[in-house]
Design a protein around this motif. Structure first.
Motif, PDB file in Angstrom:
ATOM      1  N   ARG A   8     -12.846  76.705  60.573  1.00 41.43           N
ATOM      2  CA  ARG A   8     -11.682  75.956  60.103  1.00 41.43           C
ATOM      3  C   ARG A   8     -10.424  76.718  60.490  1.00 41.43           C
ATOM      4  N   LEU A  17      -8.142  72.226  59.356  1.00 41.75           N
ATOM      5  CA  LEU A  17      -8.881  71.350  60.246  1.00 41.75           C
ATOM      6  C   LEU A  17     -10.311  71.868  60.392  1.00 41.75           C
ATOM      7  N   THR A  67      -6.087  65.989  61.993  1.00 37.62           N
ATOM      8  CA  THR A  67      -5.668  65.856  60.595  1.00 37.62           C
ATOM      9  C   THR A  67      -6.014  64.474  60.034  1.00 37.62           C
ATOM     10  N   SER A  72     -11.643  67.104  58.243  1.00 37.81           N
ATOM     11  CA  SER A  72     -10.361  67.808  58.146  1.00 37.81           C
ATOM     12  C   SER A  72      -9.538  67.317  56.962  1.00 37.81           C
ATOM     13  N   ASP A  87      -1.725  69.744  66.362  1.00 38.58           N
ATOM     14  CA  ASP A  87      -3.096  70.131  66.010  1.00 38.58           C
ATOM     15  C   ASP A  87      -3.806  70.733  67.220  1.00 38.58           C
TER      16      ASP A  87
END
Length: 271
Positions: A8, A17, A67, A72, A87
Motif C-alpha cells: 500500500r 492505495l 483512488t 483502495s 496516483d
C-alpha cells in the motif's frame, strides 16, 4: 518461483492505495507499472495474467487500484483524470523505492491514456505500452454524457453528481470529471513522449475502436510499434491466449537495466 507482495502507498487524495507487487525469482531485469482501465481494478483477470507472466520472465510489476476503486481508499466520485495521474506518479515513486524503475509504463484503456499523459512526469520510464487505449480523453466524455445527459449540460455545476452504469456496475460521477477530461490533449502528449511506444489493440474492439490506435500511432514519433490482438475483446477476458500474447511480446520488447530495447519490437503500420 515468482512471488506476489501485498503493498500500500499514499494516493493523490491522501488515502492509501492498494497494490500487488509481482516479483520475479531473483533480481528483476526491469520493473513495470500497470494502470488499469476506467472503473476496473488491479485484479482484472487479464491484468493479473499479464503481470504474473512478466514476472515469470524477469520483470517486476506493480499493479494498483486508483483512488476509490478496488481495495483502495477514497471516494471515486471525488476523482478525475488529473488525480489518476497523481496516483500514477505516486505509484511510480513507490516502485522506484522498492525495486527501482519503473522502466516500463503499461496502461489498459483509460489507464493507457494515463500512462501516455503522465510519461513526462516519470523520467525513469524508458518505454510505454498501451492496451486498447483511446486517442483522446474526450472518448470517455462522450460515453459519460450518453449515460448521464444531465452532467453534459454546460449549466451543470462542477459538483453536480449522477449515477452511471458501465459494464453492469454503477458508479457516482461528478460533472467535474467531464470538465477535467476535456482539458487534456492526449495526442500532444504522445507526440512529445520521447521514448519507444508499443500499441496493442484489437481490430474488433467494441469499446475503443481500432481508429484510436491509428491516431495514436500517427501522432507518435519513432520508435513506435503496433500489435494487433486479432479477435480479442476490450478487456481481454474472452480468451486467455490474448493476455499471454501481450505478456510475451512485452517481455521480448522491454528494456533491461543497462540495455536498450531489443530492436524496438515489432513494427506494423496501420492502414
Amino acid at each position: 518461483m515468482p512471488m506476489t507482495r501485498v503493498v500500500r502507498f499514499p494516493g493523490a487524495h491522501g488515502g492509501e492505495l492498494a497494490a500487488r507487487l509481482e516479483l520475479p525469482d531473483g533480481e528483476p531485469r526491469a520493473s513495470a507499472l500497470f494502470a488499469h482501465c476506467f472503473t476496473c481494478s488491479k485484479d482484472l483477470k487479464s491484468i493479473v495474467r499479464i503481470s504474473r507472466e512478466l514476472a515469470e520472465r524477469g520483470i517486476a510489476v506493480l499493479r494498483f487500484d486508483f483512488t476509490g476503486l478496488g481495495e483502495s481508499e477514497g471516494d471515486f466520485a471525488d476523482t478525475d483524470f488529473s488525480s489518476n495521474l497523481e496516483d500514477l506518479v505516486g505509484a511510480a515513486d513507490f516502485l522506484s523505492e522498492e525495486v527501482g524503475g519503473p522502466e516500463i509504463l503499461i496502461g489498459h484503456s483509460l489507464g493507457g491514456a494515463a500512462v501516455l499523459a503522465a510519461g513526462e512526469r516519470i523520467p525513469q520510464a524508458r518505454a510505454v505500452a498501451t492496451l486498447g487505449a483511446p486517442s483522446s480523453t474526450g472518448h470517455l466524455v462522450e460515453t459519460l454524457s450518453e449515460a448521464a445527459p444531465e452532467l453534459a449540460s454546460s449549466d451543470a455545476p462542477a459538483g453536480e453528481t449522477a449515477e452511471v452504469t458501465l459494464a453492469g456496475r454503477t458508479f457516482e460521477v461528478r460533472r467535474q470529471l467531464l470538465e477535467d477530461l476535456s482539458e487534456h490533449r492526449l495526442l500532444e502528449s504522445v507526440g512529445s513522449l520521447g521514448r519507444p511506444l508499443l500499441l496493442f489493440h484489437s481490430p474488433v474492439d467494441q469499446i475503443v475502436a481500432i481508429d484510436h490506435a491509428a491516431r495514436l500511432y500517427e501522432a507518435a514519433r519513432h520508435p513506435k510499434s503496433f500489435v494487433s490482438l486479432d479477435n480479442a475483446d476490450h478487456l481481454l477476458l474472452d480468451d486467455p491466449s490474448h493476455s499471454a500474447l501481450v505478456a510475451r511480446v512485452l517481455a521480448a520488447w522491454a528494456p533491461s537495466r543497462g540495455r536498450s530495447l531489443a530492436g524496438h519490437g515489432p513494427r506494423h503500420h496501420l492502414e
